[in-house]
Write an enzyme that holds these catalytic residues in place. Structure first.
Site, PDB file in Angstrom:
ATOM      1  N   ASP A   8      45.411  36.513  53.801  1.00 28.81           N
ATOM      2  CA  ASP A   8      44.007  36.210  54.077  1.00 28.81           C
ATOM      3  C   ASP A   8      43.833  34.729  53.733  1.00 28.81           C
ATOM      4  O   ASP A   8      43.667  34.379  52.568  1.00 28.81           O
ATOM      5  CB  ASP A   8      43.090  37.085  53.228  1.00 28.81           C
ATOM      6  N   GLU A  67      45.214  36.804  59.270  1.00 32.35           N
ATOM      7  CA  GLU A  67      43.930  36.889  59.955  1.00 32.35           C
ATOM      8  C   GLU A  67      43.709  35.661  60.828  1.00 32.35           C
ATOM      9  O   GLU A  67      44.029  34.539  60.442  1.00 32.35           O
ATOM     10  CB  GLU A  67      42.794  37.020  58.937  1.00 32.35           C
ATOM     11  N   ASP A 139      39.994  38.752  47.819  1.00 32.56           N
ATOM     12  CA  ASP A 139      40.896  38.099  48.779  1.00 32.56           C
ATOM     13  C   ASP A 139      42.233  38.830  48.864  1.00 32.56           C
ATOM     14  O   ASP A 139      42.828  38.931  49.937  1.00 32.56           O
ATOM     15  CB  ASP A 139      41.107  36.632  48.403  1.00 32.56           C
TER      16      ASP A 139
END
Length: 174
Positions: A8, A67, A139
């Site tokens: 992430d 992502e 996160d």
């Protein structure tokens, strides 16, 4: 058994999660955050690159899910996020990992069953699927969700020969 790294990305905090995909599902291996502090952007990007490289060296994943950048209201933030993604992607590419990119909606759909899930719903599903007893950092939870999404996608692609067909060619866009 396949070790999968989920990332992430962020210019200040980059979450990571490592899961082991087996015939029975996924198992938790490790997770955490790479914190870059408040230095110059090039210094923070170097920290992301080195941090991801160290995680790869320590855990030995063979594939990574990351992502995709979404268009934020602040263009400067979106550019910095894209650069942090780039640092993580280069670290994975240097190590020879297969790389796949997922939108936030794809990750939420794969983990929580709906693309509109909020962060708390995603975290609860990550905890349930990986049998975690403590909440991971947000996160890190997002990174574990990305790793789970990648595992789910790989499971559906492997029977069709699509995963290995693209392994040496770089990024697999889904």
């Amino acid at each position: 058994m396949t070790l999968i790294l989920g990332i992430d990305p962020g210019s200040r905090i980059t979450g990571y999660g490592v899961v082991r995909q087996t015939a029975r599902g996924c198992e938790y291996v490790a997770s955490g955050c790479i914190r870059t502090g408040s230095g110059e952007l090039h210094e923070r990007l170097q920290i992301v690159f080195r941090g991801v490289s160290e995680i790869i060296a320590q855990h030995g994943p063979v594939t990574m899910g990351i992502e995709r950048v979404f268009m934020a209201r602040n263009a400067d933030s979106a550019l910095k996020l894209g650069q942090a993604r780039g640092a993580a992607i280069v670290a994975a590419a240097e190590a020879g990992l297969e790389i796949a990119e997922y939108s936030a909606t794809q990750v939420k759909q794969a983990v929580a069953g709906t693309g509109g899930a909020n962060k708390e719903q995603v975290m609860m599903m990550v905890m349930h699927l990986l049998k975690l007893t403590q909440k991971p950092q947000i996160d890190a939870s997002d990174a574990l969700a990305i790793a789970l999404c990648h595992a789910h996608t790989r499971s559906s692609l492997v029977p069709h020969g699509l995963s290995t067909a693209r392994r040496r060619g770089g990024r697999l866009r889904l």
